[in-house]
Design a protein around this motif. Structure first.
Motif, PDB file in Angstrom:
ATOM      1  N   ASN A 163       0.801  -1.220   0.000  1.00 33.49           N
ATOM      2  CA  ASN A 163       0.000   0.000   0.000  1.00 33.49           C
ATOM      3  C   ASN A 163       0.841   1.279   0.000  1.00 33.49           C
ATOM      4  O   ASN A 163       0.288   2.375   0.121  1.00 33.49           O
ATOM      5  N   VAL A 164       2.146   1.149  -0.130  1.00 31.78           N
ATOM      6  CA  VAL A 164       3.027   2.317  -0.145  1.00 31.78           C
ATOM      7  C   VAL A 164       3.747   2.372  -1.481  1.00 31.78           C
ATOM      8  O   VAL A 164       4.273   1.364  -1.947  1.00 31.78           O
ATOM      9  N   ARG A 165       3.759   3.541  -2.099  1.00 31.77           N
ATOM     10  CA  ARG A 165       4.408   3.738  -3.383  1.00 31.77           C
ATOM     11  C   ARG A 165       5.413   4.877  -3.279  1.00 31.77           C
ATOM     12  O   ARG A 165       5.307   5.764  -2.443  1.00 31.77           O
ATOM     13  N   MET A 166       6.407   4.843  -4.172  1.00 34.95           N
ATOM     14  CA  MET A 166       7.334   5.957  -4.296  1.00 34.95           C
ATOM     15  C   MET A 166       6.849   6.875  -5.409  1.00 34.95           C
ATOM     16  O   MET A 166       6.404   6.403  -6.458  1.00 34.95           O
ATOM     17  N   LEU A 167       6.924   8.163  -5.184  1.00 29.46           N
ATOM     18  CA  LEU A 167       6.572   9.119  -6.224  1.00 29.46           C
ATOM     19  C   LEU A 167       7.598   9.023  -7.339  1.00 29.46           C
ATOM     20  O   LEU A 167       8.798   9.130  -7.107  1.00 29.46           O
ATOM     21  N   ALA A 168       7.147   8.808  -8.572  1.00 34.77           N
ATOM     22  CA  ALA A 168       8.038   8.623  -9.709  1.00 34.77           C
ATOM     23  C   ALA A 168       8.816   9.901  -9.997  1.00 34.77           C
ATOM     24  O   ALA A 168       8.413  10.999  -9.606  1.00 34.77           O
ATOM     25  N   PRO A 169       9.953   9.798 -10.690  1.00 35.54           N
ATOM     26  CA  PRO A 169      10.725  11.000 -11.030  1.00 35.54           C
ATOM     27  C   PRO A 169       9.900  12.001 -11.834  1.00 35.54           C
ATOM     28  O   PRO A 169       9.030  11.631 -12.613  1.00 35.54           O
ATOM     29  N   ALA A 170      10.206  13.280 -11.633  1.00 31.21           N
ATOM     30  CA  ALA A 170       9.574  14.387 -12.366  1.00 31.21           C
ATOM     31  C   ALA A 170       8.054  14.322 -12.286  1.00 31.21           C
ATOM     32  O   ALA A 170       7.363  14.534 -13.275  1.00 31.21           O
ATOM     33  N   SER A 171       7.548  14.033 -11.102  1.00 32.24           N
ATOM     34  CA  SER A 171       6.103  13.850 -10.932  1.00 32.24           C
ATOM     35  C   SER A 171       5.518  14.858  -9.947  1.00 32.24           C
ATOM     36  O   SER A 171       6.203  15.343  -9.041  1.00 32.24           O
TER      37      SER A 171
END
Length: 410
Positions: A194-202
């Motif tokens: 349920n945890v994601r990393m914010l993608a580059p340039a987002s």
């Protein structure tokens, strides 16, 4: 390490003490913690006591709150233009303040104008909207989770988000397989489903319990029919420009110099000689090469010797810092920071060059020629391509493939 953590939305019974618990997960000490909250939202920024730049601030109306982890560069001209437009600046070169006023002027379109390595969190209280922003390479990772009740939790570490009882603890098996295959997670997954990393340039926009994510820049590889000299000169120009930008202050700069090509490029590109540090188990060839390179450049060099128990002593802290998603051996600087801090204020490494230009983490296969193993990226070599591959292998070239594409659906 510095970082930030917080939430937006109703947290119910989880709210009391949540921000404090999320802050406590940002290590190591000593850190200064700057908290802010209004009941339905909260954020905490942690930085080192030596830092003089304010990282959590409001605009004049107290209608916008911005928190920064990292820094932005080269905004002197833009700052003057904003001042001419009526924006008031309290600091001479405060990157967070510049980002705040740029958003006031341009709205979300401002984020694409930023140059630096950073993660940002911005609360627009009038619009009841929260923005999470990453730089072009996610230099400072920013993780997030949207709970079932619509609460947004975010932080520089997965451990900060895991302090909330609103998210589950179900493991993401695909992320675990990915890590054990490549010692790296290329996608936005984490070990928690349920945890994601914010993608580059987002840019992630949160409002009324819903999130919308967009990108403001995309890395594109394109072939150019030019000579090796052309590309070498082009890379040299850009690298010198970037290093000069980073050294444009009064800080004492240091470099982790392994003697390899990556850190050697940074040493050559520097306007003034940084203090050089080399880790090693004994005074081996790599240490001697690094010492010689430092002498050629006129730089002070320090050999930092690892004792036999070095990795055994750092493993717990190294795993904790990387949320278990980074190889603990990459944290071999742990245990030497006091010695390094005595000689410099800012420390560089050449890891990005290794990662983005050599394709270190791409899958490989091996073929044998006269008993010698040759490793090839991505696919087995057809016999007719072996000669070409051997020739290309020993030429200076850039890998024309974005590793993240390996995990994108067709």
């Amino acid at each position: 390490m510095s970082g930030l953590a917080g939430f937006a939305g109703y947290c119910g019974h989880d709210s009391p003490g949540l921000l404090e618990r999320m802050s406590s997960s940002m290590r190591p000490s000593p850190l200064r913690v700057h908290p802010w909250g209004n009941g339905s939202a909260g954020i905490s920024v942690a930085d080192h006591k030596e830092s003089n730049e304010q990282k959590l601030l409001f605009n004049e109306e107290h209608s916008i709150c911005l928190a920064m982890n990292g820094e932005v560069f080269g905004f002197d001209q833009e700052r003057r233009e904003l001042m001419a437009a009526g924006h008031l600046f309290k600091g001479e070169a405060n990157g967070a303040e510049y980002c705040l006023h740029l958003y006031e002027e341009k709205g979300p379109a401002a984020f694409g104008d930023l140059n630096g390595d950073f993660s940002l969190v911005l609360f627009d209280l009038k619009k009841d909207t929260v923005f999470l922003i990453s730089d072009r390479f996610s230099s400072y990772a920013l993780f997030y989770s949207l709970a079932k009740d619509g609460t947004l939790l975010f932080g520089s570490r997965v451990a900060s988000i895991a302090e909330s009882s609103l998210i589950g603890r179900e493991l993401d098996v695909n992320a675990i397989f990915e890590y054990f295959s490549f010692a790296q997670i290329f996608t936005t997954r984490t070990f928690l489903k349920n945890v994601r990393m914010l993608a580059p340039a987002s840019v992630l926009q949160y409002r009324q319990g819903k999130v919308v994510t967009s990108t403001y820049w995309q890395m594109r590889y394109q072939e150019e029919n030019q000579s090796d000299v052309f590309f070498a000169e082009k890379l040299s120009h850009v690298l010198k420009q970037a290093v000069s930008r980073r050294m444009g202050d009064d800080l004492r700069h240091g470099l982790l110099l392994s003697g390899g090509l990556d850190s050697r490029m940074l040493l050559a590109a520097a306007d003034r000689a940084p203090v050089c540090f080399t880790f090693g188990d004994y005074d081996n060839r790599e240490v001697r090469v690094a010492r010689r390179l430092s002498g050629i450049r006129g730089a002070k060099h320090f050999f930092l010797k690892r004792d036999p128990d070095h990795y055994a002593n750092l493993i717990d802290e190294a795993v904790d810092i990387g949320d278990g998603m980074s190889c603990f051996t990459n944290a071999h600087g742990l245990g030497f920071f006091e010695a390094i801090r005595n000689e410099c204020d800012a420390l560089w490494h050449g890891y990005a060059l290794e990662r983005y230009f050599r394709g270190t983490y791409l899958p490989r296969t091996s073929v044998k020629l006269l008993g010698e193993s040759l490793r090839s990226r991505l696919a087995p070599l057809a016999p007719h391509r072996l000669r070409q591959d051997m020739r290309d292998r020993y030429r200076t070239s850039l890998l024309g493939l974005n590793p993240s594409r390996l995990f994108q659906p067709p």
